[in-house]
Design an enzyme around this catalytic site. Structure first.
Site, short mmCIF file in Angstrom:
data_model
loop_
_atom_site.label_atom_id
_atom_site.label_comp_id
_atom_site.label_asym_id
_atom_site.label_seq_id
_atom_site.Cartn_x
_atom_site.Cartn_y
_atom_site.Cartn_z
N LYS A 98 43.69 81.17 10.57
CA LYS A 98 42.37 80.55 10.59
C LYS A 98 41.26 81.51 11.00
O LYS A 98 40.09 81.15 10.91
CB LYS A 98 42.38 79.33 11.51
CG LYS A 98 43.24 78.19 10.98
CD LYS A 98 43.13 76.97 11.86
CE LYS A 98 43.98 75.82 11.32
NZ LYS A 98 43.91 74.63 12.19
N HIS B 97 52.01 76.90 24.74
CA HIS B 97 52.05 76.06 23.54
C HIS B 97 53.28 76.35 22.70
O HIS B 97 54.06 75.46 22.38
CB HIS B 97 50.78 76.27 22.70
CG HIS B 97 50.64 75.25 21.60
ND1 HIS B 97 51.38 75.30 20.44
CD2 HIS B 97 49.86 74.15 21.51
CE1 HIS B 97 51.05 74.27 19.67
NE2 HIS B 97 50.14 73.56 20.30
N VAL C 196 42.65 76.03 27.35
CA VAL C 196 42.06 74.72 27.60
C VAL C 196 43.12 73.77 28.14
O VAL C 196 44.22 73.67 27.58
CB VAL C 196 41.46 74.14 26.30
CG1 VAL C 196 41.05 72.69 26.49
CG2 VAL C 196 40.27 74.97 25.85
N HIS D 184 47.96 68.59 25.85
CA HIS D 184 49.28 69.10 26.24
C HIS D 184 49.45 69.10 27.76
O HIS D 184 50.50 68.73 28.28
CB HIS D 184 49.49 70.52 25.70
CG HIS D 184 49.76 70.57 24.24
ND1 HIS D 184 50.81 69.88 23.66
CD2 HIS D 184 49.14 71.21 23.21
CE1 HIS D 184 50.82 70.11 22.35
NE2 HIS D 184 49.81 70.91 22.07
#
Length: 256
Positions: free
Chosen positions: A79, A132, A196, A200
């Protein structure tokens, strides 16, 4: 709202302050977050392609893209880098800076910055960092990054175990739980290893559901005490400084 202001906003402010001669634009790579912000808060944030189109239309010629990603993973590759490649002919100069952790020095600086969050740790106390991870089996840059960070904490002599919330990545929650028990820690402090502290951190790590990390650690019956801190890395001053250093390196590369 708090983490967007403190974590993302903190990095943005640090970079903007360090380079006052450059105009500043915000772009997001998470379409889920962009949709939720616009729907629930009326806040419109463009993605990177839309932002670059705006800059082109406004006549900007010299562009630097500073990702606020943690590492060189899926979002950064697909991205950011792929998008910027499509716009290279639209500006005189356009460069992408690094995410937080790339080189060996980055890992040492990032680990020290993360450790500033920890309480004073006594005997039998350990820290769990929930990253993550990657949903893509073939994306090895994620796993390598977490492994290198784990090795960095080990060399620092800190009682830290790094894990990933993605079940297909490693080490997942089961592996983390086994490592913590094997090390003999009876008091565990959990932190999100994320820029951030969002969904999660609040749900997958510290939530009340049976499949949260907190619930699974409690259900194991192996610990006397478990606590969670909901704080992103973006609000840490030394993390912000590392992003600024990456931005400076990218600008230096533009200037030859």
């Amino acid at each position: 709202d708090d983490t967007r202001t403190k974590d993302i906003g903190g990095i943005e402010e640090a970079v903007a302050k360090a380079f006052p001669n450059r105009d500043f634009k915000r772009a997001f790579t998470s379409y889920i977050i962009m949709e939720r912000l616009e729907k629930n808060k009326g806040i419109k944030v463009n993605d990177l392609p839309a932002t670059l189109k705006e800059l082109k239309k406004a006549g900007y010629k010299d562009i630097l893209v500073q990702p606020t990603h943690l590492l060189h993973g899926e979002e950064y590759e697909h991205k950011v880098l792929t998008t910027v490649d499509k716009f290279k002919g639209d500006f005189d100069r356009i460069v992408v800076s690094d995410p937080l952790m790339v080189g060996k020095n980055d890992f040492a600086i990032a680990a020290s910055a993360v450790a500033t969050q920890f309480p004073t740790l006594g005997k039998g106390e350990g820290v769990v960092l929930m990253g993550h991870g990657s949903p893509r089996d073939n994306n090895q840059s994620f796993g390598n990054t977490y492994k290198m960070l784990q090795e960095t904490f080990d060399k620092m002599g800190l009682p830290v175990v790094v894990g990933t919330v993605e079940e297909v990545d490693t080490p997942n929650v089961d592996e983390v739980l086994e490592q913590i028990k094997a090390r003999g820690y009876k008091t565990v402090h959990m932190f999100p290893l994320m820029i951030v502290a969002g969904d999660h951190a609040n749900n997958d790590m510290a939530g009340d559901d049976a499949d949260s990390w907190l619930s699974q650690f409690k259900a194991s019956g192996a610990f006397d005490s478990i606590d969670c801190q909901i704080a992103g890395l973006g609000g840490i001053e030394d993390v912000q400084k590392l992003y600024v250093a990456h931005t400076k390196a990218a600008i230096d590369s533009l200037n030859g």
